[in-house]
Design an enzyme around this catalytic site. Structure first.
Site, PDB file in Angstrom:
ATOM      1  CE  LYS A   1      -4.378  -1.639   1.044  1.00  0.00           C
ATOM      2  NZ  LYS A   1      -4.423  -3.067   1.648  1.00  0.00           N
TER       3      LYS A   1
ATOM      4  CD  GLU B   1      -9.652   4.453   0.707  1.00  0.00           C
ATOM      5  OE1 GLU B   1      -9.507   5.808   0.815  1.00  0.00           O
ATOM      6  OE2 GLU B   1      -9.285   3.815   0.327  1.00  0.00           O
TER       7      GLU B   1
ATOM      8  CB  SER C   1       0.082  -8.394  -1.227  1.00  0.00           C
ATOM      9  OG  SER C   1      -0.547  -9.246  -0.660  1.00  0.00           O
TER      10      SER C   1
END
Ligand SMILES: *Cc1c(COP(=O)(O)O)cnc(C)c1O
Length: 404
Positions: A98, A120, A386
């Site tokens: 991210k 968010e 990830s």
């Protein structure tokens, strides 16, 4: 720096209207159009400029810790009868992919003159990444988070606060990720010039799915070069988990032109095939509009968006990025799902035999890879790892560890 874009039929998407075949676009209220136009102009001006790219690459290298490693997995290879390689986004700063997107978008926000960043978050990973990136640039950050998630993900709320962000619980709607995105969009409309909305996955109205893909494609570019160098050739298949779809599109995009490389996305199969029992929008969804984009969504016969279930908070979303819907339609990427218990089993195997505690999200990709290996002995498999699993300890205590 040379252009990071490569072109081909598939790479030509999105078109000028932000569409990937029938999917994508910009289905938003009139009030949001000026903000999106401004963002689009910013993307056009900066994203592929040499100046922006060199600043972005410098931050990725010196602060995020890129390139992340490509690790050979000797024991999984032996157990599965395949050659298994792991792209280690779990080693990136804040513990997941991210941060690539958060760093890129906050640098863009600075260039657009934003005075504050909003974001968010669902499980809290994107909120933490945005808070960290905003702190680094000295820009105030507000994170909208569903009240239910604030409760469920308390450690991440504390992390965001320590990183200087203000966390705002959202009680309306489903009080989870979907409601948090709606609230962030509302905030953005009220101050489109001073505020930058840092969206966390390859979803939402154009240009977000494109912007996020371009920022996350660093994963696949590195992995492709590392496979050539360390594994002596391209993989037979690249596998990634799919929530909104950002780590998957980031890994897949640089391989799309390599026709010999199969691509496999693995969604959250949850408890099974029933509506409300999973978060597998590509496997079980139907076309519709969700949060500004025409894509595949989990909805009932009346078009009511359904609640989802997954053991992994990061995959628990009722839609998916429009480019994935397109890549499935043209059969360039195959998509399947892994059940909660299958993902947990794969997580345990990877931890015990490779010494890597992967995120439950990523474990879905491990399970999909294992299933593929069974029918393709000797295959060279690249798995997108990830994120790391430390954040998942409360759930792992209640599941895998409950009998210890
Ligand atoms: C958020 C998250 C995901 C799911 O998001 P995508 O946009 O589909 O990549 C997957 N893995 C981890 C570790 C995450 O934090």
């Amino acid at each position: 720096m040379k252009s990071l874009l490569r072109t081909s039929a598939v790479h030509a998407f999105p078109d000028a209207r932000g569409r990937y075949g029938a999917f994508g676009g910009r289905y938003v209220p009139e009030t949001l159009v000026p903000a999106l136009d401004r963002l689009q102009a910013g993307v056009d001006e900066h994203l592929h400029s040499a100046d922006f790219q060199s600043e972005f690459m410098h931050e990725l290298k010196t602060w995020v810790g890129r390139p992340t490693a490509l690790s050979y997995a000797p024991t999984l290879s032996k157990r599965w009868g395949a050659e298994v390689w792991l792209k280690r986004e779990d080693l990136a700063h804040t513990g997941a992919h991210k941060i690539n997107n958060a760093v890129g978008q906050t640098l863009l926000a600075k260039r657009l003159g934003a005075k504050r960043i909003i974001a968010e978050t669902g499980a809290g990973q994107h909120g933490v990444a945005s808070a960290a990136a905003a702190a680094r640039l000295g820009i105030p950050c507000v994170v909208y988070m569903g009240a239910v998630d604030v409760e469920r993900q308390a450690p991440n709320v504390g992390r965001m606060q320590l990183l200087g962000a203000k966390v705002v619980p959202v009680t309306g709607g489903d009080a989870t990720l979907r409601a948090a995105i709606d609230e962030a969009l509302r905030d953005w409309v009220s101050d489109p010039n001073g505020t930058y909305y840092c969206l966390g996955s390859a979803v939402g109205p154009h240009p977000y799915p494109y912007l996020v893909r371009e920022l996350q494609a660093v994963i696949g570019r590195e992995a492709r070069a590392q496979m050539l160098e360390q594994a002596g050739g391209l993989p037979d298949i690249a596998v990634a988990c799919v929530g909104g779809g950002s780590n998957a599109i980031g890994l897949f995009h640089p391989f799309v032109d390599d026709a010999q490389v199969k691509l496999l996305g693995v969604e959250a199969g949850g408890r099974g095939a029933g509506l409300g029992d999973n978060a597998a929008s590509l496997t079980f969804g139907t076309p519709g509009v969700l949060q500004g984009s025409y894509t595949l969504i989990l909805q009932d016969a009346f078009g009511q968006v359904q609640e989802t279930h997954s053991v992994s908070a990061g995959l628990d979303y009722s839609g998916v990025g429009p480019e994935h819907a397109y890549l499935m339609t043209v059969k360039r990427v195959a998509y399947e799902s892994a059940l909660d218990e299958e993902a947990l089993d794969a997580l345990a195997e990877c931890a015990k035999f490779e010494g890597i505690l992967t995120a439950i999200e990523s474990a879905h990709a491990f399970y999909g890879a294992r299933r593929y290996a069974k029918s393709h002995p000797g295959a060279k498999i690249l798995i997108g790892c990830s994120g790391r699993g430390d954040k998942d300890m409360p759930i792992l205590q209640r599941t895998l560890l409950k009998d210890f």
